[in-house]
Motif scaffolding. Structure first.
Motif, PDB file in Angstrom:
ATOM      1  N   SER A 273      -0.012  18.701  36.078  1.00 53.40           N
ATOM      2  CA  SER A 273      -0.152  18.397  37.406  1.00 53.40           C
ATOM      3  C   SER A 273      -1.284  17.878  37.815  1.00 53.40           C
ATOM      4  N   THR A 274      -2.310  18.153  36.917  1.00 54.63           N
ATOM      5  CA  THR A 274      -3.771  17.653  37.343  1.00 54.63           C
ATOM      6  C   THR A 274      -3.910  16.140  36.736  1.00 54.63           C
ATOM      7  N   GLY A 275      -2.809  15.650  36.017  1.00 54.55           N
ATOM      8  CA  GLY A 275      -2.798  14.460  35.460  1.00 54.55           C
ATOM      9  C   GLY A 275      -2.593  14.470  34.104  1.00 54.55           C
ATOM     10  N   HIS A 276      -1.772  13.261  33.637  1.00 58.08           N
ATOM     11  CA  HIS A 276      -1.200  13.257  32.257  1.00 58.08           C
ATOM     12  C   HIS A 276      -1.468  11.952  31.681  1.00 58.08           C
ATOM     13  N   GLY A 287     -10.397   6.427  32.111  1.00 61.48           N
ATOM     14  CA  GLY A 287     -10.048   7.865  31.928  1.00 61.48           C
ATOM     15  C   GLY A 287     -11.246   8.647  32.514  1.00 61.48           C
ATOM     16  N   HIS A 288     -12.411   8.268  32.688  1.00 59.83           N
ATOM     17  CA  HIS A 288     -13.449   8.767  33.346  1.00 59.83           C
ATOM     18  C   HIS A 288     -13.114   9.095  34.956  1.00 59.83           C
ATOM     19  N   ARG A 289     -12.430   7.923  35.424  1.00 61.75           N
ATOM     20  CA  ARG A 289     -11.848   8.402  36.899  1.00 61.75           C
ATOM     21  C   ARG A 289     -11.035   9.444  37.132  1.00 61.75           C
ATOM     22  N   TYR A 290     -10.076   9.432  36.099  1.00 65.86           N
ATOM     23  CA  TYR A 290      -8.907  10.363  36.322  1.00 65.86           C
ATOM     24  C   TYR A 290      -9.405  11.617  35.919  1.00 65.86           C
ATOM     25  N   GLN A 291     -10.590  11.781  35.091  1.00 64.14           N
ATOM     26  CA  GLN A 291     -11.271  12.928  34.565  1.00 64.14           C
ATOM     27  C   GLN A 291     -11.708  13.413  35.907  1.00 64.14           C
ATOM     28  N   LEU A 292     -12.480  12.695  36.681  1.00 61.93           N
ATOM     29  CA  LEU A 292     -12.940  13.482  37.963  1.00 61.93           C
ATOM     30  C   LEU A 292     -11.737  13.628  38.844  1.00 61.93           C
TER      31      LEU A 292
END
Length: 646
Positions: A273-276, A287-292
């Motif tokens: 639910s926090t992103g896949h 990926g860095h932005r999605y990791q934030l």
């Protein structure tokens, strides 16, 4: 209540010792807090999906082997009745119902930060000959080419490499053809007749992993667990492992033999639910932005010490996995990783990406990694992104492509009393770390990363305090031994000491920043001026040389180091000169290490107390004369010391 499970039991039984269940999963469907599930020996081919968890440390659900028994949980099935196609190639056609709604021979290894291969796809399936994993062929033509070479991916470069350690693996390949109804697996078994051997294939992604989150306080003890087609586990994905708590709290995973996970053996990581894999799927942001975004999403969903993490992973043997021995993003907070033997991780080289290591953690807050033996991995340990309040102590690294990496974190991170004996010892792409009383045999590489801002947190908390770029520096190197065993030590150690040469004090650094600020304004803070590095009381030998500003550096050319594994115990063979024995260092303390510049935190324990530096790598106390390196008691000349016991 105690429930028993036996391969000769029945799920219609009541689970008593005289009438055990047949499957562990059936016991897992009824066990509640306070219950124990005891499992007799045998092979259980199932995905154990615990429905319930414990309520607290004193009311767990425990899954354990019956004393003296050897239960095995596998994500594979035995396949027989192979049909011969040529002199060495055989085939087996299976209905897709064999795999249910998850066919690993039709599912690719893919996701964020996976780099290679690009010309063809690797799948989550695998074929095992008498327990040995084989290779997926690139094509049907490649299936017939079984020369003892395989594709290897390292550092974004594709090279051909002899598999010297496992030459027997290079001549056995498989290739799968999948349609709407059937899966046909072709295998080049060479001289083997598969109908006379044990041939297994992956059919499940997990062996012991709850499908729901929040299944807390489970103990898993005394099993062999193997052969699952678990997927690629970057920090921005649903991190599914062969074993794992799945975004829960308080698991204990101990005394298990774990091997042959397609990607990651144990996952302490985040959920979907926090992103896949949003970056590789939609290409909207890096990926860095999605990791934030995953971090902020996790906080909104209740990511904190009360609900997530606080796991213990100890006394396990973990080996021969494609990506990670232990992985985790966010879910690994406040955990302890202790006395595990981890080896042969990422060495099969069927695929390559930026998330591979014996231990790979993101967002590991107040996590302790202690007394592990990590060797023969592509990368031994990789602490990435928000490593804060961590301690890495009394671990042994050797025969790795790289031993240890710390990346885009602001600290504090304490790395003390470790042996790093490979040719490439440390990648420090971070700031705010303290390297204390280590033995460092290989090269060190430092890097500034201004293109990625990463969060830092309030002390001993998941609450975010801010975020910042990685300027580099703000590190402490005290009381280490740098052996300089190989020629490449010199070049990289110069990079380590460069910041110390440039700045004699934090005050001088601040003056430099002030000058830049006057000219460039706020933009000046993005000019790559690394922060100061403190070095004192380190010993240098061979190609390793100290900084010109280091105080009390010990220089000698007589240090010899070898690491040897003897039946699972690890010994260090030292030959030391008298001037090292006579060296004397200043005592290390939490107060002396000070505070990190960005996160503004002391190097203290998770409970806020000072760390105790009284004990060395093997538990001996310092006798008042403190020497550089991880061992308190050393003598002149040759000595053999056991530094890790199985």
């Amino acid at each position: 209540m105690i429930y028993y499970v036996s391969v000769n039991g029945s799920d219609l039984n009541d689970g008593k010792i005289t009438s055990p269940f047949q499957t562990i999963n059936h016991a897992a469907s009824i066990a509640v807090a306070g219950d124990t599930v005891k499992v007799f020996g045998g092979t259980y081919r199932e995905w154990v999906n615990p429905i319930n968890g414990g309520t607290d440390e004193n009311n767990r659900i425990t899954y354990e082997a019956v004393d003296g028994e050897h239960p095995i949980i596998k994500g594979s099935e035995i396949i027989s009745d192979w049909e011969k196609v040529s002199s060495t190639v055989w085939k087996k056609t299976l209905p897709n119902t064999t795999f249910g709604d998850w066919n690993p021979f039709d599912i690719k290894v893919e996701g964020d930060w996976l780099v290679d291969p690009q010309e063809y796809h690797v799948h989550l399936g695998d074929v095992y000959i008498n327990g040995i994993s084989t290779f997926e062929a690139k094509s049907m033509d490649d299936l017939y080419d079984c020369t003892p070479r395989t594709v290897c991916f390292q550092n974004n470069r594709r090279v051909e490499e002899e598999l010297i350690l496992h030459p027997e693996l290079t001549i056995y390949k498989w290739y799968a053809v999948v349609n709407d109804k059937e899966t046909t697996i072709y295998c080049n078994f060479q001289d083997y007749n598969p109908n006379k051997e044990v041939i297994e294939i992956n059919v499940r992604p997990c062996c012991f992993y709850p499908k729901s989150t929040g299944v807390n306080y489970i103990t898993l003890r005394g099993f062999e667990i193997a052969q699952a087609g678990c997927p690629w586990t970057p920090p921005t994905a649903d991190q599914i492992g062969m074993i794992g708590p799945h975004w829960s709290k308080g698991w204990i995973i101990e005394n298990n033999h774990i091997h042959d996970a397609k990607c990651s053996a144990i996952s302490l990581g985040k959920e979907a639910s926090t992103g896949h894999n949003l970056s590789s799927r939609f290409h909207r942001k890096t990926g860095h932005r999605y990791q934030l975004e995953a971090v902020f999403s996790a906080i909104r969903l209740g990511w904190n010490k009360q609900t997530i993490g606080s796991h213990i992973v100890r006394n396990n043997i973990i080996h021969d996995c494609g990506q990670n021995g232990i992985v985790g993003h966010l879910g690994c907070i406040f955990s302890k990783i202790e006395h595990n033997h981890i080896y042969n991780i990422g060495v099969k080289h069927e695929f390559w990406g930026h998330e591979m290591a014996g231990v790979k953690f993101h967002g590991a807050i107040d996590t302790l990694v202690i007394n592990n033996n990590i060797h023969d991995c592509t990368l031994g340990m990789w602490l990435d992104w928000e490593a804060q309040g961590m301690r890495v102590t009394k671990n042994v690294f050797f025969n790795n492509n790289r031993d240890f990496m710390v990346e885009v974190s602001h600290g504090p991170i304490l790395i003390d009393h470790n042996v790093l004996a490979s040719q490439y010892s440390i990648d420090n792409w971070s700031q705010g770390s303290a390297f204390v009383h280590n033995l460092v045999c290989g090269k060190i590489f430092n890097r500034t990363i201004l293109e990625r801002t990463t969060p830092y947190h309030l002390p001993h908390s998941t609450e975010i305090a801010g975020y910042c770029e990685i300027y580099g520096g703000d590190d402490r190197y005290y009381n280490n031994i740098f052996v300089g065993k190989w020629d490449n030590n010199c070049e990289y150690l110069e990079q380590l000491t460069e910041n110390c040469d440039r700045f004699t004090s934090p005050e001088e650094y601040n003056e430099k920043i002030e000058e830049i600020y006057k000219v460039h304004g706020h933009v000046g803070y993005r000019i790559p001026v690394s922060q100061p590095v403190w070095l004192k009381d380190n010993a240098y030998s061979g190609h390793a040389k100290p900084s010109k500003n280091e105080k009390n550096a010990f220089i000698t050319n007589g240090i010899s180091v070898e690491v040897e594994d003897k039946n699972g115990d690890v010994f260090i063979i030292l030959d030391l000169p008298i001037d090292l024995i006579n060296a004397s260092c200043e005592q290390i303390s939490t107060k002396r290490l000070g505070e990190t510049r960005i996160s503004a935190m002391p190097y203290d324990a998770p409970d806020g107390s000072d760390y105790d530096f009284s004990f060395d790598l093997i538990g001996e106390t310092y006798d008042g004369c403190i020497k550089p390196g991880p061992l308190a008691t050393l003598t002149e000349g040759k000595q053999v010391i056991c530094i890790w016991k199985k």
